[in-house]
Design a protein around this motif. Structure first.
Motif, PDB file in Angstrom:
ATOM      1  N   GLN A  16      -0.154   0.805   5.152  1.00  0.00           N
ATOM      2  CA  GLN A  16      -0.664   1.270   6.456  1.00  0.00           C
ATOM      3  C   GLN A  16      -1.839   2.240   6.320  1.00  0.00           C
ATOM      4  N   GLU A  43      -3.260  -3.989  -5.492  1.00  0.00           N
ATOM      5  CA  GLU A  43      -1.936  -4.108  -4.867  1.00  0.00           C
ATOM      6  C   GLU A  43      -0.952  -4.678  -5.880  1.00  0.00           C
ATOM      7  N   ASN A 132       2.552  10.078  -2.420  1.00  0.00           N
ATOM      8  CA  ASN A 132       3.451  11.215  -2.692  1.00  0.00           C
ATOM      9  C   ASN A 132       4.425  10.967  -3.839  1.00  0.00           C
TER      10      ASN A 132
HETATM   11  P1  NAD Z   1       2.867   1.865   2.731  1.00  0.00           P
HETATM   12  O1  NAD Z   1       4.252   1.663   2.206  1.00  0.00           O
HETATM   13  O2  NAD Z   1       2.481   1.329   4.059  1.00  0.00           O
HETATM   14  O3  NAD Z   1       1.829   1.272   1.673  1.00  0.00           O
HETATM   15  C1  NAD Z   1       1.916   1.530   0.316  1.00  0.00           C
HETATM   16  C2  NAD Z   1       1.315   0.340  -0.385  1.00  0.00           C
HETATM   17  O4  NAD Z   1       1.271   0.636  -1.781  1.00  0.00           O
HETATM   18  C3  NAD Z   1       2.133  -0.950  -0.233  1.00  0.00           C
HETATM   19  O5  NAD Z   1       1.299  -1.995   0.274  1.00  0.00           O
HETATM   20  C4  NAD Z   1       2.603  -1.246  -1.646  1.00  0.00           C
HETATM   21  O6  NAD Z   1       2.668  -2.647  -1.936  1.00  0.00           O
HETATM   22  C5  NAD Z   1       1.507  -0.560  -2.470  1.00  0.00           C
HETATM   23  N1  NAD Z   1       1.885  -0.261  -3.836  1.00  0.00           N
HETATM   24  C6  NAD Z   1       3.091   0.103  -4.335  1.00  0.00           C
HETATM   25  N2  NAD Z   1       3.031   0.216  -5.655  1.00  0.00           N
HETATM   26  C7  NAD Z   1       1.759  -0.069  -6.032  1.00  0.00           C
HETATM   27  C8  NAD Z   1       1.094  -0.142  -7.282  1.00  0.00           C
HETATM   28  N3  NAD Z   1       1.735   0.104  -8.407  1.00  0.00           N
HETATM   29  N4  NAD Z   1      -0.208  -0.478  -7.273  1.00  0.00           N
HETATM   30  C9  NAD Z   1      -0.856  -0.736  -6.138  1.00  0.00           C
HETATM   31  N5  NAD Z   1      -0.279  -0.716  -4.922  1.00  0.00           N
HETATM   32  C10 NAD Z   1       1.018  -0.371  -4.877  1.00  0.00           C
HETATM   33  O7  NAD Z   1       2.611   3.438   2.624  1.00  0.00           O
HETATM   34  P2  NAD Z   1       1.482   4.279   3.342  1.00  0.00           P
HETATM   35  O8  NAD Z   1       1.956   4.694   4.670  1.00  0.00           O
HETATM   36  O9  NAD Z   1       0.180   3.581   3.222  1.00  0.00           O
HETATM   37  O10 NAD Z   1       1.515   5.619   2.452  1.00  0.00           O
HETATM   38  C11 NAD Z   1       1.131   5.577   1.102  1.00  0.00           C
HETATM   39  C12 NAD Z   1       1.489   6.880   0.421  1.00  0.00           C
HETATM   40  O11 NAD Z   1       0.757   7.959   0.975  1.00  0.00           O
HETATM   41  C13 NAD Z   1       2.951   7.281   0.539  1.00  0.00           C
HETATM   42  O12 NAD Z   1       3.373   7.792  -0.721  1.00  0.00           O
HETATM   43  C14 NAD Z   1       2.931   8.399   1.557  1.00  0.00           C
HETATM   44  O13 NAD Z   1       4.030   9.265   1.415  1.00  0.00           O
HETATM   45  C15 NAD Z   1       1.640   9.061   1.189  1.00  0.00           C
HETATM   46  N6  NAD Z   1       1.048   9.960   2.182  1.00  0.00           N
HETATM   47  C16 NAD Z   1       0.431  11.084   1.712  1.00  0.00           C
HETATM   48  C17 NAD Z   1      -0.168  11.964   2.600  1.00  0.00           C
HETATM   49  C18 NAD Z   1      -0.868  13.207   2.116  1.00  0.00           C
HETATM   50  O14 NAD Z   1      -1.297  14.002   2.962  1.00  0.00           O
HETATM   51  N7  NAD Z   1      -1.053  13.447   0.816  1.00  0.00           N
HETATM   52  C19 NAD Z   1      -0.130  11.691   3.966  1.00  0.00           C
HETATM   53  C20 NAD Z   1       0.486  10.535   4.416  1.00  0.00           C
HETATM   54  C21 NAD Z   1       1.076   9.669   3.507  1.00  0.00           C
END
Ligand code: NAD
Ligand code: LMR
Length: 329
Positions: A16, A43, A132
């Motif tokens: 997302q 991905e 995270n």
């Molecule tokens: P999401 O689950 O929608 O998307 C994560 C994507 O990462 C998925 O499509 C998954 O297939 C992919 N993925 C998993 N392992 C992978 C790998 N080894 N290589 C490449 N791609 C891989 O999650 P999201 O909502 O997009 O959030 C992503 C991350 O960002 C989460 O860890 C979330 O907690 C973090 N986040 C951090 C902050 C911040 O301020 N630092 C803010 C919001 C979210």
């Protein structure tokens, strides 16, 4: 267009945040309206098809600056020649998972990605870890990339910074554009410390303008620090568009600099400033010039701030010790 395109690698591209991020990068909001970009989407294999769908939509925008999109499940391919790496994909915590399990699962992602950056990225690579636990994931990636200068690995606390700006703006009735020098210290977690003691609101000291320690301790700090959880509760999913926006802000600032009289918050390897153990990736106030950030020095830290910075740094120390015990750094 005569400029060489900048290679931007985005991991977790089909997620997302990826969906909220890629179109803004391709439109020029990350690096500038005159900077062509090539996107590399990394991905996991099962999500490649979804990434292809996003790439089709990117094509359909006919962005003049977008000079190519590669999609891969191989980190070595994804980071080949990368100038900017946005490490978004991570393993979310699922039911029954302990913190150690989460760190270990993320080690399996960020260690190979760090190595791929080490072996393949361009010499000027700048890395932002969003996934995270962002600070400690950045530490894992950094440790796996000994040939890349350590300061190129950063973690995102800009979302926290932006959240704090808006909360302070609402309290004081002053627009965010007139709030400067706010700081997020520590970890991107509930222990983070949003500090207004050096901030200014329309040119006046923010803490004096607010003059309400109860609001600070019981409202402002917890609202900012727990905002991620509040969004998950309200949306049923973690923040995405605001996280993507903060990632854009972080890299844009790192490349283009901070404005005179202001600073930004970035999770960066500590040089020992403000009593934060050297090497921890912790959030600091930074100014940026010519693509290089520097920690703002000489700020007086009062007792209220000291206790909160120390608590967040303690959590970072524990996370570092845990990944060290797991052999990830
Ligand atoms: P999401 O689950 O929608 O998307 C994560 C994507 O990462 C998925 O499509 C998954 O297939 C992919 N993925 C998993 N392992 C992978 C790998 N080894 N290589 C490449 N791609 C891989 O999650 P999201 O909502 O997009 O959030 C992503 C991350 O960002 C989460 O860890 C979330 O907690 C973090 N986040 C951090 C902050 C911040 O301020 N630092 C803010 C919001 C979210
Ligand atoms: C946020 O701050 O919105 C996220 O880090 C929350 C989360 O756990 O994904």
């Amino acid at each position: 267009m005569t400029r060489t395109p900048v290679n931007v690698t985005v991991t977790g591209a089909a997620g997302q945040i990826g969906y909220a991020l890629l179109f803004r990068i391709a439109s020029g909001q990350l690096l500038g309206a005159d900077v062509p970009v090539k996107l590399r989407l990394l991905e996991i294999t099962p999500a490649l098809k979804a990434a292809e769908g996003t790439a089709m939509e990117l094509d359909d925008c006919a962005f003049p600056l977008l000079q190519g999109i590669d999609i891969t499940d191989d980190p070595n391919v994804a980071f080949d020649g990368a100038n900017v790496g946005l490490l978004v994909g991570a393993r979310p915590r699922t039911k029954g998972m302990e913190r150690g399990d989460l760190l270990e699962a993320n080690g399996g992602i960020f260690k190979p990605q760090g190595k791929a950056i080490n072996d393949n990225a361009a010499d000027d690579i700048k890395v932002l870890v969003v996934g995270n636990p962002a600070n400690t994931n950045a530490l894992i990636a950094q440790a796996a990339a000994p040939d890349v200068p350590a300061e190129r690995f950063t973690a995102m606390t800009r979302l926290d910074h932006n959240r704090a700006l808006t909360q302070l703006s609402k309290k004081t009735g002053v627009p965010v554009s007139e709030i400067k020098k706010l700081t997020i210290w520590g970890n991107h977690s509930a222990t983070q410390y949003p500090d207004i003691f050096h901030a200014t609101v329309a040119g006046k000291n923010a803490a004096e303008v607010v003059s309400d320690e109860k609001w600070l301790a019981e409202d402002f700090i917890p609202t900012v620090a727990k905002r991620g959880a509040a969004i998950i509760e309200a949306r049923g999913a973690s923040s995405a568009a605001s996280a993507a926006n903060a990632a854009i802000d972080h890299i844009h600032t790192w490349v283009n600099g901070t404005a005179d009289g202001d600073w930004a918050s970035m999770g960066i390897p500590s040089d020992g400033s403000y009593g934060v153990a050297e090497g921890l990736i912790s959030s600091f106030p930074v100014t940026v010039k010519d693509g290089k950030y520097e920690i703002v020095q000489g700020l007086e830290i009062n007792e209220f701030s000291r206790a909160r910075i120390d608590a967040s740094v303690q959590e970072l120390t524990e996370e570092r010790d845990a990944v060290r015990a797991l052999g990830l750094i």
